[in-house]
Design a protein around this motif. Structure first.
Motif, PDB file in Angstrom:
ATOM      1  N   ARG A  19       0.829  -1.211   0.000  1.00  0.00           N
ATOM      2  CA  ARG A  19       0.000   0.000   0.000  1.00  0.00           C
ATOM      3  C   ARG A  19       0.859   1.255   0.000  1.00  0.00           C
ATOM      4  O   ARG A  19       0.474   2.269  -0.588  1.00  0.00           O
ATOM      5  CB  ARG A  19      -1.006  -0.024   1.149  1.00  0.00           C
ATOM      6  N   ALA A  20       2.019   1.179   0.629  1.00  0.00           N
ATOM      7  CA  ALA A  20       2.933   2.321   0.541  1.00  0.00           C
ATOM      8  C   ALA A  20       3.368   2.548  -0.897  1.00  0.00           C
ATOM      9  O   ALA A  20       3.378   3.688  -1.386  1.00  0.00           O
ATOM     10  CB  ALA A  20       4.149   2.076   1.434  1.00  0.00           C
ATOM     11  N   ARG A  21       3.703   1.472  -1.606  1.00  0.00           N
ATOM     12  CA  ARG A  21       4.150   1.618  -2.993  1.00  0.00           C
ATOM     13  C   ARG A  21       3.032   2.120  -3.893  1.00  0.00           C
ATOM     14  O   ARG A  21       3.276   2.860  -4.857  1.00  0.00           O
ATOM     15  CB  ARG A  21       4.697   0.278  -3.513  1.00  0.00           C
ATOM     16  N   LEU A  22       1.798   1.745  -3.613  1.00  0.00           N
ATOM     17  CA  LEU A  22       0.664   2.237  -4.406  1.00  0.00           C
ATOM     18  C   LEU A  22       0.548   3.754  -4.301  1.00  0.00           C
ATOM     19  O   LEU A  22       0.339   4.447  -5.307  1.00  0.00           O
ATOM     20  CB  LEU A  22      -0.636   1.564  -3.944  1.00  0.00           C
ATOM     21  N   ALA A  23       0.667   4.279  -3.094  1.00  0.00           N
ATOM     22  CA  ALA A  23       0.555   5.730  -2.920  1.00  0.00           C
ATOM     23  C   ALA A  23       1.746   6.446  -3.532  1.00  0.00           C
ATOM     24  O   ALA A  23       1.592   7.520  -4.134  1.00  0.00           O
ATOM     25  CB  ALA A  23       0.426   6.068  -1.438  1.00  0.00           C
ATOM     26  N   LEU A  24       2.937   5.887  -3.391  1.00  0.00           N
ATOM     27  CA  LEU A  24       4.111   6.489  -4.015  1.00  0.00           C
ATOM     28  C   LEU A  24       3.962   6.516  -5.533  1.00  0.00           C
ATOM     29  O   LEU A  24       4.352   7.476  -6.193  1.00  0.00           O
ATOM     30  CB  LEU A  24       5.371   5.720  -3.605  1.00  0.00           C
ATOM     31  N   ALA A  28       3.517   9.874  -8.023  1.00  0.00           N
ATOM     32  CA  ALA A  28       4.711  10.046  -8.861  1.00  0.00           C
ATOM     33  C   ALA A  28       5.911  10.482  -8.028  1.00  0.00           C
ATOM     34  O   ALA A  28       6.761  11.245  -8.490  1.00  0.00           O
ATOM     35  CB  ALA A  28       4.447  11.026 -10.006  1.00  0.00           C
ATOM     36  N   GLN A  29       5.940  10.000  -6.789  1.00  0.00           N
ATOM     37  CA  GLN A  29       7.059  10.323  -5.901  1.00  0.00           C
ATOM     38  C   GLN A  29       8.184   9.314  -6.146  1.00  0.00           C
ATOM     39  O   GLN A  29       8.055   8.134  -5.826  1.00  0.00           O
ATOM     40  CB  GLN A  29       6.616  10.267  -4.440  1.00  0.00           C
ATOM     41  N   LEU A  73       0.281   8.802   3.356  1.00  0.00           N
ATOM     42  CA  LEU A  73      -0.137  10.188   3.562  1.00  0.00           C
ATOM     43  C   LEU A  73       0.989  11.154   3.193  1.00  0.00           C
ATOM     44  O   LEU A  73       0.729  12.219   2.613  1.00  0.00           O
ATOM     45  CB  LEU A  73      -0.575  10.387   5.011  1.00  0.00           C
ATOM     46  N   TRP A  74       2.221  10.798   3.510  1.00  0.00           N
ATOM     47  CA  TRP A  74       3.372  11.633   3.138  1.00  0.00           C
ATOM     48  C   TRP A  74       3.403  11.841   1.632  1.00  0.00           C
ATOM     49  O   TRP A  74       3.575  12.965   1.145  1.00  0.00           O
ATOM     50  CB  TRP A  74       4.648  10.955   3.625  1.00  0.00           C
ATOM     51  N   ALA A  75       3.226  10.763   0.881  1.00  0.00           N
ATOM     52  CA  ALA A  75       3.265  10.862  -0.582  1.00  0.00           C
ATOM     53  C   ALA A  75       2.085  11.658  -1.122  1.00  0.00           C
ATOM     54  O   ALA A  75       2.246  12.546  -1.973  1.00  0.00           O
ATOM     55  CB  ALA A  75       3.291   9.462  -1.197  1.00  0.00           C
ATOM     56  N   LEU A  76       0.885  11.362  -0.622  1.00  0.00           N
ATOM     57  CA  LEU A  76      -0.319  11.987  -1.164  1.00  0.00           C
ATOM     58  C   LEU A  76      -0.424  13.465  -0.789  1.00  0.00           C
ATOM     59  O   LEU A  76      -1.004  14.259  -1.533  1.00  0.00           O
ATOM     60  CB  LEU A  76      -1.549  11.220  -0.691  1.00  0.00           C
ATOM     61  N   ARG A  77       0.137  13.850   0.336  1.00  0.00           N
ATOM     62  CA  ARG A  77       0.119  15.265   0.698  1.00  0.00           C
ATOM     63  C   ARG A  77       1.102  16.072  -0.137  1.00  0.00           C
ATOM     64  O   ARG A  77       0.966  17.289  -0.246  1.00  0.00           O
ATOM     65  CB  ARG A  77       0.382  15.414   2.203  1.00  0.00           C
ATOM     66  N   ARG A  78       2.052  15.397  -0.736  1.00  0.00           N
ATOM     67  CA  ARG A  78       2.948  16.060  -1.681  1.00  0.00           C
ATOM     68  C   ARG A  78       2.295  16.196  -3.053  1.00  0.00           C
ATOM     69  O   ARG A  78       2.462  17.204  -3.731  1.00  0.00           O
ATOM     70  CB  ARG A  78       4.240  15.242  -1.818  1.00  0.00           C
ATOM     71  N   ASN A  79       1.557  15.164  -3.442  1.00  0.00           N
ATOM     72  CA  ASN A  79       0.919  15.180  -4.767  1.00  0.00           C
ATOM     73  C   ASN A  79      -0.190  14.137  -4.779  1.00  0.00           C
ATOM     74  O   ASN A  79       0.069  12.951  -4.560  1.00  0.00           O
ATOM     75  CB  ASN A  79       1.951  14.857  -5.857  1.00  0.00           C
ATOM     76  N   ASP A  80      -1.406  14.584  -5.012  1.00  0.00           N
ATOM     77  CA  ASP A  80      -2.573  13.693  -4.975  1.00  0.00           C
ATOM     78  C   ASP A  80      -3.410  13.897  -6.243  1.00  0.00           C
ATOM     79  O   ASP A  80      -4.535  14.384  -6.195  1.00  0.00           O
ATOM     80  CB  ASP A  80      -3.403  13.983  -3.720  1.00  0.00           C
ATOM     81  N   PRO A  81      -2.869  13.535  -7.408  1.00  0.00           N
ATOM     82  CA  PRO A  81      -3.523  13.865  -8.674  1.00  0.00           C
ATOM     83  C   PRO A  81      -4.865  13.171  -8.875  1.00  0.00           C
ATOM     84  O   PRO A  81      -5.707  13.670  -9.618  1.00  0.00           O
ATOM     85  CB  PRO A  81      -2.504  13.419  -9.727  1.00  0.00           C
ATOM     86  N   GLU A  82      -5.064  12.023  -8.221  1.00  0.00           N
ATOM     87  CA  GLU A  82      -6.343  11.316  -8.374  1.00  0.00           C
ATOM     88  C   GLU A  82      -7.260  11.508  -7.177  1.00  0.00           C
ATOM     89  O   GLU A  82      -8.267  10.827  -7.051  1.00  0.00           O
ATOM     90  CB  GLU A  82      -6.070   9.832  -8.641  1.00  0.00           C
ATOM     91  N   GLN A  83      -6.888  12.412  -6.302  1.00  0.00           N
ATOM     92  CA  GLN A  83      -7.713  12.819  -5.146  1.00  0.00           C
ATOM     93  C   GLN A  83      -8.055  11.639  -4.231  1.00  0.00           C
ATOM     94  O   GLN A  83      -9.187  11.495  -3.784  1.00  0.00           O
ATOM     95  CB  GLN A  83      -8.987  13.520  -5.625  1.00  0.00           C
ATOM     96  N   TRP A  84      -7.054  10.863  -3.913  1.00  0.00           N
ATOM     97  CA  TRP A  84      -7.269   9.762  -2.983  1.00  0.00           C
ATOM     98  C   TRP A  84      -7.646  10.256  -1.585  1.00  0.00           C
ATOM     99  O   TRP A  84      -8.321   9.539  -0.837  1.00  0.00           O
ATOM    100  CB  TRP A  84      -6.010   8.899  -2.890  1.00  0.00           C
ATOM    101  N   LEU A  85      -7.222  11.442  -1.225  1.00  0.00           N
ATOM    102  CA  LEU A  85      -7.538  11.976   0.101  1.00  0.00           C
ATOM    103  C   LEU A  85      -8.892  12.678   0.145  1.00  0.00           C
ATOM    104  O   LEU A  85      -9.355  13.053   1.229  1.00  0.00           O
ATOM    105  CB  LEU A  85      -6.445  12.953   0.554  1.00  0.00           C
TER     106      LEU A  85
END
Length: 204
Positions: A19-24, A28-29, A73-85
């Motif tokens: 799941r960490a790799r999915l968010a990364l 695009a981190q 959350l670290w990855a998605l707060r940097r960039n969340d292009p598909e609005q997972w949050l």
């Protein structure tokens, strides 16, 4: 000179690392992935996170994140292009509540179902039944949408799916016969997606 990348210590088949790799991936981190041999863990990883479990992310400033959801959350707060949050239905708090249930309740029963010999007094059949009760929560949500919180993927889908994958793999035939058609469809959709296929490729 090539810029230094954050380091991700990972194990390909670990659901937490998945799941960490999915968010990364969605964010695009770029990270330098180090595949860990669980019987021979890198000393640098153990220095950073003495508990010795994957995933562990060491950022370029030396800060350490050693909880999979925190890495997401670290990855998605940097960039969340598909609005997972920002799910299409309900909100972040509702997603967090469902993720917490699966992390705490479902995962405990999954472990006792898959590895009963590791737990004193484990009742494999009881734990399997309790896990199915949790899956019925997903089935109910998926009756009205393609994903758990709307018609597009969000944090909860990607945080939970790797554990449902692990549960299903214990006995694929038995799982396929459960009266959970929406959950089976949802899981297959995620596991067959280009993103999931990509994050499951061997590192390197």
């Amino acid at each position: 000179m090539q810029a230094q990348l954050p380091i991700l210590y990972s194990f390909r088949r670990c659901p937490y690392a998945m799941r960490a790799r999915l968010a990364l991936d969605v964010s695009a981190q770029a990270v330098a992935v180090v595949e860990v041999a669980l019987r021979d863990k890198p000393i640098d990883m153990l220095r950073a996170s003495p508990k010795g479990t994957v995933p562990v992310l060491i950022d370029t400033d030396g800060s350490v994140i050693d909880e999979s959801l925190d890495i997401m959350l670290w990855a998605l707060r940097r960039n969340d292009p598909e609005q997972w949050l920002a799910p299409g239905r309900d909100d972040f708090a509702a997603m967090s509540s469902l993720i917490r249930h699966f992390d705490e309740h479902f995962k405990g029963h999954l472990d006792r179902y898959k590895y009963p010999d590791r737990f004193v007094g484990a009742d494999r059949e009881l734990s399997r039944s309790e896990a199915v009760i949790s899956l019925q929560l997903l089935e109910s949500r998926l009756q009205s949408s393609s994903y758990l919180f709307g018609n597009r993927a969000a944090l909860a889908d990607m945080a939970i799916a790797p554990f449902v994958r692990q549960f299903s793999a214990v006995d694929l035939g038995w799982f396929a016969n459960l009266p959970l058609p929406n959950t089976a469809r949802w899981l297959a959709m995620i596991l067959n997606s280009p993103r999931f296929v990509r994050i499951m490729r061997p590192a390197g």
